[in-house]
Design an enzyme around this catalytic site. Sequence first.
Site, PDB file in Angstrom:
ATOM      1  N   TRP A   1     -47.914  36.453 -59.377  1.00 56.31           N
ATOM      2  CA  TRP A   1     -47.961  36.384 -60.841  1.00 56.31           C
ATOM      3  C   TRP A   1     -49.288  35.828 -61.330  1.00 56.31           C
ATOM      4  O   TRP A   1     -49.767  34.820 -60.825  1.00 56.31           O
ATOM      5  CB  TRP A   1     -46.831  35.474 -61.335  1.00 56.31           C
ATOM      6  N   MET A   2     -49.842  36.450 -62.384  1.00 58.95           N
ATOM      7  CA  MET A   2     -51.020  35.912 -63.081  1.00 58.95           C
ATOM      8  C   MET A   2     -50.757  36.001 -64.572  1.00 58.95           C
ATOM      9  O   MET A   2     -50.289  37.027 -65.053  1.00 58.95           O
ATOM     10  CB  MET A   2     -52.258  36.742 -62.728  1.00 58.95           C
TER      11      MET A   2
ATOM     12  N   ASP B   1     -52.468  33.652 -68.238  1.00 61.08           N
ATOM     13  CA  ASP B   1     -53.674  33.394 -69.052  1.00 61.08           C
ATOM     14  C   ASP B   1     -54.969  33.243 -68.253  1.00 61.08           C
ATOM     15  O   ASP B   1     -55.006  32.524 -67.253  1.00 61.08           O
ATOM     16  CB  ASP B   1     -53.525  32.074 -69.828  1.00 61.08           C
TER      17      ASP B   1
ATOM     18  N   TRP C   1     -43.165  34.228 -63.280  1.00 61.58           N
ATOM     19  CA  TRP C   1     -43.788  32.992 -63.748  1.00 61.58           C
ATOM     20  C   TRP C   1     -43.157  31.768 -63.068  1.00 61.58           C
ATOM     21  O   TRP C   1     -41.951  31.727 -62.872  1.00 61.58           O
ATOM     22  CB  TRP C   1     -43.627  32.892 -65.272  1.00 61.58           C
TER      23      TRP C   1
ATOM     24  N   GLU D   1     -50.455  29.137 -79.528  1.00 57.00           N
ATOM     25  CA  GLU D   1     -50.876  28.955 -78.141  1.00 57.00           C
ATOM     26  C   GLU D   1     -52.347  29.331 -78.036  1.00 57.00           C
ATOM     27  O   GLU D   1     -52.875  30.113 -78.831  1.00 57.00           O
ATOM     28  CB  GLU D   1     -50.058  29.861 -77.218  1.00 57.00           C
TER      29      GLU D   1
END
Length: 570
Positions: free
Chosen positions: A49-50, A52, A76, A230
């Site tokens: 997972w990647m 930001d 995540w 965010e």
Amino acid sequence: MEISVILVVGFCVLLVDHGAQASHQSSRNLQETDQPYRTGYHFQPPKNWMNDPNGPMYYKGVYHLFYQYNPDGAVWGNIIWAHSVSYDLVNWVHIDHAIYPTQPSDINGCWSGSTTILPGEKPAILYTGIDTKNHQVQNLAVPKNLSDPLLREWIKSPYNPLMTPIDGIDPDLYRDPTTAWQGPDKIWRVIVGSQINGHGRAILYRSKDFVNWTRMDSPLHSSGKTEMWECPDFFPVSTSSTNGVDTSSQDKSTKHVLKASFNHHDYYILGSYMPENDKFSVETNFMDSGVDLRYDYGKFYASKTFFDGAMNRRILWGWINESDSESDDIKKGWSGLQSIPRTVLLSKNGKQLVQWPVKEIEKLRSKNVSFHDKKLKSGSVLEVPGITASQADVDVSFELLNLEDAEILDPSWTDAQLLCSQKKASVRGKLGPFGLLAFATKDLKEQTAIYFRIFRSNHKYIVLMCSDQSRSSVREELDKTTYGAFVDMDPRHENITLRSLIDHSIVESFGGEGRACITARTYAKLAIHKQAYLFAFNNGTSSVKISRLNAWSMKNAQIVSTTKRRKSHL
Ligand SMILES: *[C@@H]1O[C@H](CO)[C@@H](O)[C@H](O)[C@H]1NC(C)=O
Ligand SMILES: *[C@@H]1O[C@H](CO)[C@@H](O)[C@H](O)[C@H]1NC(C)=O
Ligand SMILES: *[C@@H]1O[C@H](CO)[C@@H](O)[C@H](O)[C@H]1NC(C)=O
Ligand SMILES: *[C@@H]1O[C@H](CO)[C@@H](O)[C@H](O)[C@H]1NC(C)=O
Ligand SMILES: *[C@@H]1O[C@H](CO)[C@@H](O)[C@H](O)[C@H]1NC(C)=O
Ligand SMILES: *[C@@H]1O[C@H](CO)[C@@H](O)[C@H](O)[C@H]1NC(C)=O
């Protein structure tokens, strides 16, 4: 010269020492069989997972990209800062993870943040830690050894956390510090995203020494029309040149951009900032009626910019998430892409930003095909032959032959995405739909249409740009949302241009020289590898002309891993 030689040797030593694993290369071979959606020239870790992009910077000849990463899976969780380095923003080496839980102030996660380069060429990272109480706090980390050109190891400040959620701040809604900037008074400023009383807010802090931060009574900005902000970003753009501007620079020929991520999109506003009193006077506000300034009208979130002093430009990175299901991601073994880095500038009329893929990406262009002055009559579908249509760069300009054919648009249509959803590529119009069909099968059963339609409203022309994923795959279970944007341009004075970067499961499209950008994820089942075709089309009743079209096969970027650390730190 000498420095770059040392760096090249450094890279080689790094690769030889630890045994380079050409992850993208081996994944390319895999791709021929069971990985049709891995990209050839977008930034991806070898697996997992990647999300930001974090702390991007240019430092002494090297581009650094950190990113939110789960070392243990394709969903995540367990979030740390992974780290990759590059000389050209195209080819990358994945190196050791930079920041991972070690102290009480980040033991439950190391979330997003930014880099600031302090006087004396000293980078410093401010990031959000999740502490022992699961509260969000802001921490500082600095390189262990400034002589290491790759800045592989980072040490955390003994004063962490430097900022905590007190005095009415919700500890669950307090994160993502920006790159800090210094006023003429030499005092540092930084903002942190939050939500207070249901409203999005950029909490402002000041510090003389980067360690002791004082919260200001007034936020830099807030909005009653949005919730949590965010990944805020705050930076100057030049009103008089096409150069980027360093984050702390301030003069009469700059405006400031405030970006916040909410409602699944990255929205921005423009204004003037006065460091004397830290007032930001905005020209338009978030969610004002008739204002919809977004970096991208498709998938693009939690983005971050940095100033590239080597090339005098500001560069934007954004996270592009998947449109398939979590179980698909677990099967693929990965989730998430980064956009191709984009240069960001103020438009000529000063009302919005324009974006364009960094020039370096053009190094990957190989075989090409060009057309000139090709008329597309009503109903035409024209193949763009001879290139790898699943991994391509296309740049096309359409000339409108009969502008008077534009349909009248009811002025109550103000939502471009809704308009695109009503007037899909399959709905015949007058002046449009015309554009490109990417990831298409020969029989067009599968196709991702990126197209324009031209309308008239009062005495103005309106250019609508759409990305229609409804026929992108015979697979049913995908998110096939259609995206749309209005392009701020007058077709009486310029042709309609489109650049699309196509890469297996992503198409990043730049309309009107980068005035409207739409990124889409698609997962064709039939139109993969050699079965993928690219077409130009016109489904309006009025003819249009391709004044020029250039398309290139794109080579693979070299994105490799060092295998020193096979296991995660956790
Ligand atoms: C710092 O990095 C340089 C260059 O890689 C290296 O020669 C030196 O030994 C390092 N110093 C320490 C204390 O690790
Ligand atoms: C931190 O900064 C504030 C405001 O400048 C000052 O009043 C305070 O004494 C400082 N604290 C420390 C520990 O330096
Ligand atoms: C990621 O993609 C999904 C499905 O396409 C979407 O519903 C979701 O809002 C996206 N997440 C973000 C943070 O943009
Ligand atoms: C296309 O390829 C030809 C032959 O390799 C080359 O001469 C030409 O410059 C290329 N055109 C573009 C637009 O890249
Ligand atoms: C063009 O419009 C027709 C009629 O609405 C539709 O059936 C067809 O699929 C469209 N073609 C394309 C390429 O979208
Ligand atoms: C469109 O492009 C053609 C060919 O380059 C050019 O002759 C024409 O003037 C352009 N039209 C507009 C409105 O700019």
